[in-house]
Design a protein around this motif. Sequence first.
Motif, mmCIF file in Angstrom:
data_model
loop_
_atom_site.group_PDB
_atom_site.id
_atom_site.type_symbol
_atom_site.label_atom_id
_atom_site.label_comp_id
_atom_site.label_asym_id
_atom_site.label_seq_id
_atom_site.Cartn_x
_atom_site.Cartn_y
_atom_site.Cartn_z
ATOM 1 N N THR A 1 -3.863 13.653 -4.263
ATOM 2 C CA THR A 1 -5.006 12.987 -4.909
ATOM 3 C C THR A 1 -6.286 12.931 -5.265
ATOM 4 O O THR A 1 -7.222 13.096 -5.907
ATOM 5 N N SER B 1 1.127 -1.481 0.006
ATOM 6 C CA SER B 1 0.264 0.047 0.498
ATOM 7 C C SER B 1 1.283 1.599 -0.066
ATOM 8 O O SER B 1 1.876 1.219 1.022
ATOM 9 N N PHE B 2 0.249 2.292 -0.323
ATOM 10 C CA PHE B 2 1.148 3.755 -0.863
ATOM 11 C C PHE B 2 0.856 4.269 0.512
ATOM 12 O O PHE B 2 -0.095 3.925 0.937
ATOM 13 N N PRO B 3 2.394 5.070 1.191
ATOM 14 C CA PRO B 3 2.077 6.146 1.944
ATOM 15 C C PRO B 3 1.049 6.984 2.623
ATOM 16 O O PRO B 3 1.876 8.658 1.405
ATOM 17 N N ILE B 4 0.293 7.124 2.860
ATOM 18 C CA ILE B 4 -0.822 8.586 2.675
ATOM 19 C C ILE B 4 -0.530 9.284 4.525
ATOM 20 O O ILE B 4 -0.636 8.211 5.402
ATOM 21 N N ASP C 1 -7.209 5.893 -1.451
ATOM 22 C CA ASP C 1 -7.278 4.456 -1.666
ATOM 23 C C ASP C 1 -6.029 3.850 -1.743
ATOM 24 O O ASP C 1 -5.039 4.319 -2.920
ATOM 25 N N ALA C 2 -5.645 3.631 -0.747
ATOM 26 C CA ALA C 2 -3.789 3.492 -0.762
ATOM 27 C C ALA C 2 -3.203 2.660 -1.921
ATOM 28 O O ALA C 2 -2.282 2.886 -2.352
ATOM 29 N N ASP C 3 -4.204 1.353 -1.831
ATOM 30 C CA ASP C 3 -3.642 0.533 -3.117
ATOM 31 C C ASP C 3 -4.279 0.707 -4.623
ATOM 32 O O ASP C 3 -3.277 0.509 -4.942
ATOM 33 N N CYS D 1 -8.184 7.567 -8.359
ATOM 34 C CA CYS D 1 -7.341 7.145 -6.474
ATOM 35 C C CYS D 1 -8.213 7.116 -5.119
ATOM 36 O O CYS D 1 -8.232 7.114 -4.172
#
Length: 289
Positions: free
Chosen positions: A249, A3-6, A265-267, A257
């Motif tokens: 985003t 997952s992406f850092p948010i 959404d991190a994924d 996004c």
Amino acid sequence: MTSFPIIDGLSAIADRYDALLCDVWGVLHNGERAYPGVPEALANFRAKGGRVLLLSNAPRPSDVLPAMFEGMGIPLDVYDGILTSGDATKAYLASHKHGTRCYLIGMERHLTLFEGTGVTRVEEDAAEFILAASLFDADTEEPEDYRTQLEALAARKLPLVCANPDIVVESGDRHIYCAGALARLYEELGGNVVYFGKPHGPIYDIARARLAEIAGGEIADARILAVGDGMATDIKGAEAAGIDALFITGGIAAADCGDHPERPDADKIAALMAAARLHPVAAAARLVW
């Protein structure tokens, strides 16, 4: 897939940076008004000693923008300066690299790009080169409306100077085409295009110099953070320049996004970045503190 850092806001990473190269359209405002929390985020970053240079692909000289920003709710005291693709374009026009007779694809307000350059606006049959600043009527037109005209211009081998590499931008609740869409079509038709603005390298060299002037000394690339919502412009350009980027985003890529602009959404973001081979340090729904 990881997952992406948010992050919730700029304060989460602000101490790592001494300067922001901050995109404007889609980050600070939507073409009509400032996003909530943006002025406060910039003000807080400056209050801790940071410098803020607004870096825009606007095809207009930067000196016409502060009044417009104030009208949108972005006061003068939340940033240190503005650099636009229009500034870089105007300097290039003054070099007379392609001559002095130019056919303008754009609006009357873009005539400010010619002021003091020695370049004259002419009809297309008399032109030595083309300047694409916008569509003539972005509210009703799209690039395909220009195909026949651009085919004829490309056949004459006229160079096209693109003053805004953006393909589309958000305007209120709509997306409108920009000069970058015309330039892309012109290249597809065999035409030669010279670009000014993100993601192209020269604008970052100018930005570094401007930040050094503002700060009274050079700021290392590792201490600069680019903030933007355009993957192909803001994020790609920063990465190519060796500068960290924060991906917003809730702008032009909001639909890709997540289901809600304020809840990315991190994924989905991770998949987008993997497909584009881009590596921003983090993502945030909006530029808030």
